[in-house]
Motif scaffolding. Sequence first.
Motif, mmCIF file in Angstrom:
data_model
loop_
_atom_site.group_PDB
_atom_site.id
_atom_site.type_symbol
_atom_site.label_atom_id
_atom_site.label_comp_id
_atom_site.label_asym_id
_atom_site.label_seq_id
_atom_site.Cartn_x
_atom_site.Cartn_y
_atom_site.Cartn_z
ATOM 1 N N ASP A 122 0.938 -1.291 -0.101
ATOM 2 C CA ASP A 122 0.033 0.118 -0.139
ATOM 3 C C ASP A 122 0.979 1.117 0.012
ATOM 4 O O ASP A 122 1.722 1.417 0.929
ATOM 5 C CB ASP A 122 -0.934 0.093 1.186
ATOM 6 C CG ASP A 122 -1.859 -0.985 1.347
ATOM 7 O OD1 ASP A 122 -2.429 -1.270 0.102
ATOM 8 O OD2 ASP A 122 -2.343 -1.608 2.214
ATOM 9 N N ILE A 123 0.677 2.009 -1.172
ATOM 10 C CA ILE A 123 1.538 3.121 -1.267
ATOM 11 C C ILE A 123 0.642 4.379 -1.280
ATOM 12 O O ILE A 123 -0.282 4.530 -1.875
ATOM 13 C CB ILE A 123 2.270 3.181 -2.578
ATOM 14 C CG1 ILE A 123 3.331 1.822 -2.437
ATOM 15 C CG2 ILE A 123 3.372 4.430 -2.569
ATOM 16 C CD1 ILE A 123 4.093 1.712 -3.859
ATOM 17 N N THR A 124 1.182 5.579 -0.529
ATOM 18 C CA THR A 124 0.625 6.779 -0.464
ATOM 19 C C THR A 124 1.602 7.890 -0.701
ATOM 20 O O THR A 124 2.680 7.952 -0.070
ATOM 21 C CB THR A 124 0.079 7.156 0.899
ATOM 22 O OG1 THR A 124 -0.961 6.105 1.463
ATOM 23 C CG2 THR A 124 -0.814 8.296 1.055
ATOM 24 N N LEU A 125 1.337 8.851 -1.773
ATOM 25 C CA LEU A 125 2.340 9.967 -2.225
ATOM 26 C C LEU A 125 1.619 11.153 -1.570
ATOM 27 O O LEU A 125 0.345 11.590 -1.729
ATOM 28 C CB LEU A 125 2.414 9.758 -3.436
ATOM 29 C CG LEU A 125 2.963 8.689 -4.356
ATOM 30 C CD1 LEU A 125 2.949 8.853 -5.785
ATOM 31 C CD2 LEU A 125 4.477 8.280 -3.536
ATOM 32 N N TYR A 126 2.666 12.313 -1.170
ATOM 33 C CA TYR A 126 2.034 13.372 -0.747
ATOM 34 C C TYR A 126 3.077 14.345 -1.417
ATOM 35 O O TYR A 126 4.146 14.152 -1.611
ATOM 36 C CB TYR A 126 2.285 13.573 0.790
ATOM 37 C CG TYR A 126 1.524 12.491 1.606
ATOM 38 C CD1 TYR A 126 0.260 12.825 1.997
ATOM 39 C CD2 TYR A 126 2.279 11.368 2.100
ATOM 40 C CE1 TYR A 126 -0.550 11.887 2.627
ATOM 41 C CE2 TYR A 126 1.370 10.652 2.862
ATOM 42 C CZ TYR A 126 -0.003 10.732 3.037
ATOM 43 O OH TYR A 126 -0.489 10.123 3.921
ATOM 44 N N GLY A 127 2.436 15.599 -1.962
ATOM 45 C CA GLY A 127 3.123 16.727 -2.337
ATOM 46 C C GLY A 127 3.120 17.711 -1.348
ATOM 47 O O GLY A 127 2.162 18.470 -1.068
ATOM 48 N N MET A 128 4.292 18.464 -1.056
ATOM 49 C CA MET A 128 4.200 19.608 -0.222
ATOM 50 C C MET A 128 5.960 20.254 -0.244
ATOM 51 O O MET A 128 6.619 19.715 -0.727
ATOM 52 C CB MET A 128 3.982 19.005 1.312
ATOM 53 C CG MET A 128 5.209 18.049 1.792
ATOM 54 S SD MET A 128 4.562 17.204 3.081
ATOM 55 C CE MET A 128 2.930 16.281 2.982
ATOM 56 N N THR A 129 6.139 21.269 0.217
ATOM 57 C CA THR A 129 7.359 21.940 0.610
ATOM 58 C C THR A 129 8.303 21.195 1.264
ATOM 59 O O THR A 129 7.782 20.310 1.986
ATOM 60 C CB THR A 129 7.032 23.463 0.984
ATOM 61 O OG1 THR A 129 6.734 23.303 2.358
ATOM 62 C CG2 THR A 129 6.144 24.262 0.338
#
Length: 305
Positions: A122-129
Amino acid sequence: MLKSRQVEAFRAVILTGSATEAAQFLGVTQPAISRLLSDLEYAVGLQLFERKGGKLMPTAEAITFYREVERSFVGLERIEKAAKDIRERRGGELRVAALPALATSLLPSVTADFAAARPGVDITLYGMTSPSVLDWVITGRCDLGIVHERIPHSAITTHELPPMEAVFIAPKGHPLLERDVVIPQDLHGRDFVGLASSSSMRRAFDAMMVTHRCAPTIRMESPLTMILCGLVDAGFGCAVVDPFTASRLPWRHLEVRPFRPAIEFEWSIILPNFSPISSLAGDFAAEFAGAFAKALAELRLLAPD
């Protein structure tokens, strides 16, 4: 007292339909199966089987009891499968945080290949500074992060990626796009959108402008190069950004030129050092580093000879 071997014998008889086949299934003798069933009936206080025509026939109580037994066995089998997947690096959970520029370009393709080889992960990706990526890694909300700075911090282990040279971007028709290479003097007095003053890249850019006695007109700032590219694509000034953001996303009106002297964007993979790095995180970091180096080699075609 109820024993696991008694329950195993009961389940085997239900599944196979006979004591003989159940004995073969469990690798014991038929008398042993009969004894285990008798002990089970005594322990639970239920008649679980009736003998009809030399066969064991489950009672209504046995069917009801079996439903509960099967739930337990399914749970155990799932636990065993999870352990096997983890051993073989095919299962588990992976949480990755990165700058939006990567989270919408290179990162998805690397993750897709990684997941295809490990269907149980199970993979979760996040985009942030980058500061937020750091915070999420050191607080355990992510297993690894990708940032565009060298961040010294006692709570992380850093794997440096190859640096990449910044590029100049402007909307189509901008006069500076007529140049093969853009230099600091070209930016003097130009409408410009820049990275937030807190970023190391912005500090390097400002230092270069001071050295060359140039002063672009900073019209707007953002901590994300993706937003700067969006502003330029909309016709709002020009900018100096990383080539990933400028070249790997489908901008409609943005064009790229080399910028000299070179300013390098420094990228890193960061992992927490307060706990052992999981095999999944280690494997993913290695695969991403390889893909990053390959993509960077392609992007270097933008550089002048």
